[in-house]
Design a protein around this motif. Structure first.
Motif, short mmCIF file in Angstrom:
data_model
loop_
_atom_site.label_atom_id
_atom_site.label_comp_id
_atom_site.label_asym_id
_atom_site.label_seq_id
_atom_site.Cartn_x
_atom_site.Cartn_y
_atom_site.Cartn_z
N ARG A 136 -5.48 16.31 -11.33
CA ARG A 136 -5.78 15.04 -11.91
C ARG A 136 -4.51 14.21 -12.14
O ARG A 136 -4.48 13.10 -11.93
CB ARG A 136 -7.02 15.22 -13.07
CG ARG A 136 -8.28 15.20 -12.71
CD ARG A 136 -9.02 14.66 -13.85
NE ARG A 136 -8.92 15.42 -14.93
CZ ARG A 136 -9.67 16.49 -15.28
NH1 ARG A 136 -10.29 17.07 -14.27
NH2 ARG A 136 -9.28 17.14 -16.51
N ARG A 137 -3.75 14.91 -12.74
CA ARG A 137 -2.46 14.06 -12.94
C ARG A 137 -1.74 13.68 -11.92
O ARG A 137 -1.12 12.55 -11.98
CB ARG A 137 -1.48 15.16 -13.76
CG ARG A 137 -1.88 15.26 -15.48
CD ARG A 137 -0.64 15.79 -16.03
NE ARG A 137 -1.23 16.28 -17.42
CZ ARG A 137 -1.18 17.45 -18.22
NH1 ARG A 137 -0.25 18.06 -17.61
NH2 ARG A 137 -1.60 17.43 -19.36
N ARG A 138 -1.74 14.44 -10.88
CA ARG A 138 -1.04 14.04 -9.47
C ARG A 138 -1.78 12.91 -9.09
O ARG A 138 -1.03 11.69 -8.69
CB ARG A 138 -1.06 14.84 -8.47
CG ARG A 138 0.01 15.11 -7.29
CD ARG A 138 -0.32 16.16 -6.36
NE ARG A 138 -1.58 16.00 -5.62
CZ ARG A 138 -1.88 15.29 -4.66
NH1 ARG A 138 -1.31 14.14 -4.25
NH2 ARG A 138 -3.08 15.14 -4.11
N ILE A 139 -3.20 12.55 -9.12
CA ILE A 139 -3.70 11.52 -8.60
C ILE A 139 -3.58 10.25 -9.39
O ILE A 139 -3.45 9.24 -9.10
CB ILE A 139 -5.04 11.74 -8.61
CG1 ILE A 139 -5.62 12.69 -7.62
CG2 ILE A 139 -6.27 10.60 -8.28
CD1 ILE A 139 -6.91 13.42 -7.36
N GLU A 140 -3.65 10.52 -10.97
CA GLU A 140 -3.40 9.52 -11.82
C GLU A 140 -1.76 9.03 -11.63
O GLU A 140 -1.69 7.50 -11.51
CB GLU A 140 -3.29 10.04 -13.18
CG GLU A 140 -3.07 9.25 -14.34
CD GLU A 140 -4.30 8.15 -14.34
OE1 GLU A 140 -4.13 7.03 -14.92
OE2 GLU A 140 -5.30 8.26 -13.91
N GLU A 141 -1.00 9.72 -11.23
CA GLU A 141 0.56 9.22 -11.08
C GLU A 141 0.46 8.51 -9.64
O GLU A 141 1.20 7.44 -9.66
CB GLU A 141 1.61 10.48 -10.81
CG GLU A 141 2.17 10.88 -12.17
CD GLU A 141 2.81 12.07 -12.37
OE1 GLU A 141 3.16 12.73 -11.13
OE2 GLU A 141 3.05 12.83 -13.13
N LEU A 142 -0.25 8.87 -8.70
CA LEU A 142 -0.06 8.40 -7.40
C LEU A 142 -1.08 6.94 -7.52
O LEU A 142 -0.68 5.98 -7.10
CB LEU A 142 -1.25 9.33 -6.34
CG LEU A 142 -0.49 10.02 -5.62
CD1 LEU A 142 -1.41 10.76 -4.73
CD2 LEU A 142 0.66 9.16 -4.75
N LYS A 143 -2.01 6.76 -8.27
CA LYS A 143 -2.70 5.59 -8.65
C LYS A 143 -1.76 4.46 -9.29
O LYS A 143 -1.46 3.25 -8.91
CB LYS A 143 -3.77 5.92 -9.60
CG LYS A 143 -4.92 4.58 -9.70
CD LYS A 143 -6.03 4.95 -10.77
CE LYS A 143 -5.42 4.41 -12.17
NZ LYS A 143 -6.30 4.67 -13.25
N GLU B 103 1.49 4.62 -9.27
CA GLU B 103 2.66 4.26 -8.45
C GLU B 103 1.78 3.22 -7.18
O GLU B 103 2.52 2.07 -7.00
CB GLU B 103 2.86 5.59 -7.48
CG GLU B 103 4.47 5.31 -6.85
CD GLU B 103 4.56 6.73 -6.12
OE1 GLU B 103 4.39 7.76 -6.60
OE2 GLU B 103 5.19 6.52 -5.02
N PHE B 104 0.95 3.42 -7.07
CA PHE B 104 0.05 2.51 -6.11
C PHE B 104 -0.03 1.05 -6.63
O PHE B 104 0.18 -0.10 -5.97
CB PHE B 104 -1.42 3.01 -5.65
CG PHE B 104 -2.20 2.23 -4.70
CD1 PHE B 104 -1.76 2.23 -3.38
CD2 PHE B 104 -3.20 1.44 -5.15
CE1 PHE B 104 -2.80 1.27 -2.77
CE2 PHE B 104 -4.02 0.89 -4.33
CZ PHE B 104 -3.74 0.57 -3.20
N ILE B 105 -0.56 1.08 -7.83
CA ILE B 105 -0.88 -0.18 -8.53
C ILE B 105 0.63 -0.79 -8.65
O ILE B 105 0.73 -2.28 -8.47
CB ILE B 105 -1.46 0.05 -10.01
CG1 ILE B 105 -2.72 0.36 -9.87
CG2 ILE B 105 -1.20 -1.16 -10.83
CD1 ILE B 105 -3.51 0.88 -10.86
N CYS B 106 1.69 0.00 -9.10
CA CYS B 106 2.97 -0.80 -9.08
C CYS B 106 3.41 -1.54 -7.69
O CYS B 106 4.03 -2.38 -7.77
CB CYS B 106 4.00 0.20 -9.45
SG CYS B 106 3.93 0.58 -11.27
N ILE B 107 3.29 -0.72 -6.93
CA ILE B 107 3.64 -1.11 -5.13
C ILE B 107 2.79 -2.23 -5.01
O ILE B 107 3.29 -3.44 -4.54
CB ILE B 107 3.47 -0.23 -4.40
CG1 ILE B 107 4.42 1.31 -4.46
CG2 ILE B 107 3.85 -0.43 -2.97
CD1 ILE B 107 4.30 2.31 -3.56
N ILE B 108 1.46 -2.20 -5.17
CA ILE B 108 0.56 -3.41 -4.72
C ILE B 108 1.12 -4.66 -5.67
O ILE B 108 1.12 -5.61 -5.14
CB ILE B 108 -0.85 -3.05 -5.08
CG1 ILE B 108 -1.39 -2.03 -3.95
CG2 ILE B 108 -1.89 -4.34 -5.21
CD1 ILE B 108 -1.57 -2.56 -2.96
#
Lengths: 129, 369
Positions: free
Chosen positions: B123-130, B132-137
């Motif tokens: 879950r933490r990994r997914i949260e970090e990915l999310k 990171e994704f929001i930052c990139i987007i």
């Protein structure tokens, strides 16, 4: 003694479309003299001759980013003490904190309203200590 | 029983066995049995009696087997021990079962713990990915959006020269929608900051009246497009809250914009402030159609929209963000509504005493940042 008026702005921005919009907003619309540079190297090379009153700096640029560019510009006499304003999409709280630590005058987040940009920058110029 | 008595008993017992061995007399056998019973009753130990029995049997000689019935008193004496032994065996078996069960359950619990730990890491990994994704987007969308929105903004200002009526209409459509997109990207970033706890607040004492006047002025232009009239009713003198002025302005902008959007043409939108105990209540009242009943329960949910018309007005994130911001200030955002006669949104915040630098009254306020 009255503060010197803000006239010349050095814009360091790699995106050509944002260069166009920003220079129109500050030049044609805002009445400033604007010099556009697409990279840190261009900015360092142009700063001596252009002698800006204020530097408007993007952060995400290929090669040297905005933070490295600021450090480079602080290293040359023409821009060692020139106020810097960041114009950037990178505005997470820790990023804004870092810009302030580096001595930037203000941070203007992208997207911005070009018709309000000149007034915003004038207000920042007037309010500096 | 004395040593002598025991020795005499041993002799007598051996003699009884001897007699039985020689004659097969049942009476002799019964006597041996009784001697054993009495000896045990008189305190001779079972082990001692067993030894006497062995010695007496050995003395029979000739390999004659010891008469089993003579020693029955020993079996009788040992019976309770046998029961105890069996009981102990049973208890041991039960304990082993219980132990095995506990070990199984411990293994299962450890397995469940490991699974939960793996899930948490995932879950933490997914949260970090999310994040990171929001930052990139955020960056990848904001950069082209800066150009589009900026170009439209300058064109709307007349920088490119005068357009004909159709051109103006098309430009207005494009500019309005670029504004929506800017708001959406900003709102998504705000939500991400709220969720990750990284939204920062620059808390200062704010005098409510000038602050609300400024908020109304900032939204007046937007409200005029909908024909709504924004007005400030009486505000208590020297009323302060402690807040982040930009974030609180974001809340007011949301409440005033919503009220304007849902107001009837030329409808009033009234901002008022009341004191209630140690709290200040800031309310924004419109005379719109009211909030549909089936929407009231989910109005603060993200992307919540009452209907298609509301969806055209925004992404449905503003109220959710406003509520989170008010709560971060130790306040509460709520509403009262009646179908057909309008809605009042309000937020309650602890009133601040600027002279003491503390809330006016101690209250159950959550801690402010």
């Amino acid at each position: 003694m009255a503060r010197p008026a803000l006239k010349r702005i050095l814009l360091v921005e790699d995106d050509p479309d944002i260069q166009t919009v920003t220079s129109l907003a500050l030049g044609s619309f805002g009445g400033f003299e604007v010099h556009i540079c697409g990279s840190a190297q261009e900015a360092v090379a142009a700063a001596g001759q252009f002698r800006p009153d204020l530097i408007l700096l993007d952060v995400m640029m290929p090669g040297m980013d905005g933070v490295d560019t600021l450090v480079a510009l602080r290293g040359i006499p023409a821009t060692a003490a020139v106020p810097v304003v960041f114009l950037t999409a990178r505005v997470q709280p820790h990023e804004v904190e870092r810009y302030r630590e580096l001595g930037s005058l203000a941070v203007i987040p992208k997207p911005f309203e070009p018709t309000a940009l000149a007034a915003t920058i004038r207000a920042i110029w007037e309010s500096r200590a | 029983m004395t040593t002598l008595a025991v020795a005499a008993l041993a002799e007598e017992y051996a003699a009884a066995l001897q007699e039985y061995s020689a004659s097969g007399s049942e009476a002799a056998l019964a006597r041996a049995y009784r001697l054993g019973r009495h000896a045990l009753s008189d305190g001779v130990g079972v082990l001692e009696m067993a030894a006497l029995h062995q010695i007496a049997s050995a003395r029979l000689g000739g390999g004659a087997p010891a008469p089993g019935r003579a020693g029955e008193f020993l079996s009788e004496a040992l019976a309770p021990f046998e029961l105890t032994r069996r009981g102990l065996l049973e208890i041991t078996a039960h304990l082993e079962d219980a132990n095995n069960g506990l070990q199984r359950r411990l293994a299962e619990a450890l397995q469940a713990f490991e699974t939960a730990q793996d899930e948490l890491v995932e879950r933490r990994r997914i949260e970090e990915l999310k994040n990171e994704f929001i930052c990139i987007i955020s960056h990848e969308v904001r950069t082209p959006l800066t150009s589009i929105h900026g170009a439209l903004n300058l064109l709307s200002s007349g920088l490119g020269g005068e357009l004909n009526e159709q051109g103006r209409q098309l430009l207005e459509v494009a500019y309005r929608n670029s504004q929506r997109l800017v708001r959406l990207v900003t709102d998504i970033l705000d939500l991400q900051k709220i969720e990750s706890g990284s939204m920062t607040f620059n808390m200062r004492p704010i005098e409510v009246k000038p602050f609300l006047t400024q908020a109304i002025e900032a939204t007046q232009g937007f409200a005029r497009k909908f024909g709504a009239r924004l007005a400030l009713a009486a505000v208590p003198r020297r009323a302060f809250v402690r807040a982040d002025s930009d974030r609180l302005m974001q809340v007011m902008d949301n409440l005033l914009s919503n009220a304007a959007k849902f107001s009837p043409p030329d409808g009033p939108v009234t901002v008022a402030v009341t004191r209630n105990g140690g709290c200040l209540r800031v309310s924004v009242k419109d005379e719109g159609p009211g909030i549909p009943e089936d929407f009231r329960g989910r109005i603060f949910e993200r992307f919540a929209q009452a209907n298609a018309a509301a969806a055209r007005a925004g992404a449905g994130l503003g109220l959710s963000i406003a509520k989170a911001i008010v709560e971060q200030h130790g306040g509460r955002l709520g509403f009262q509504t009646a179908t057909g006669s309008g809605t009042t949104f309000f937020f309650d915040m602890p009133e601040w005493d600027p002279r003491r630098g503390a809330p006016k009254e101690a209250g159950p306020w959550p801690a402010q940042p």
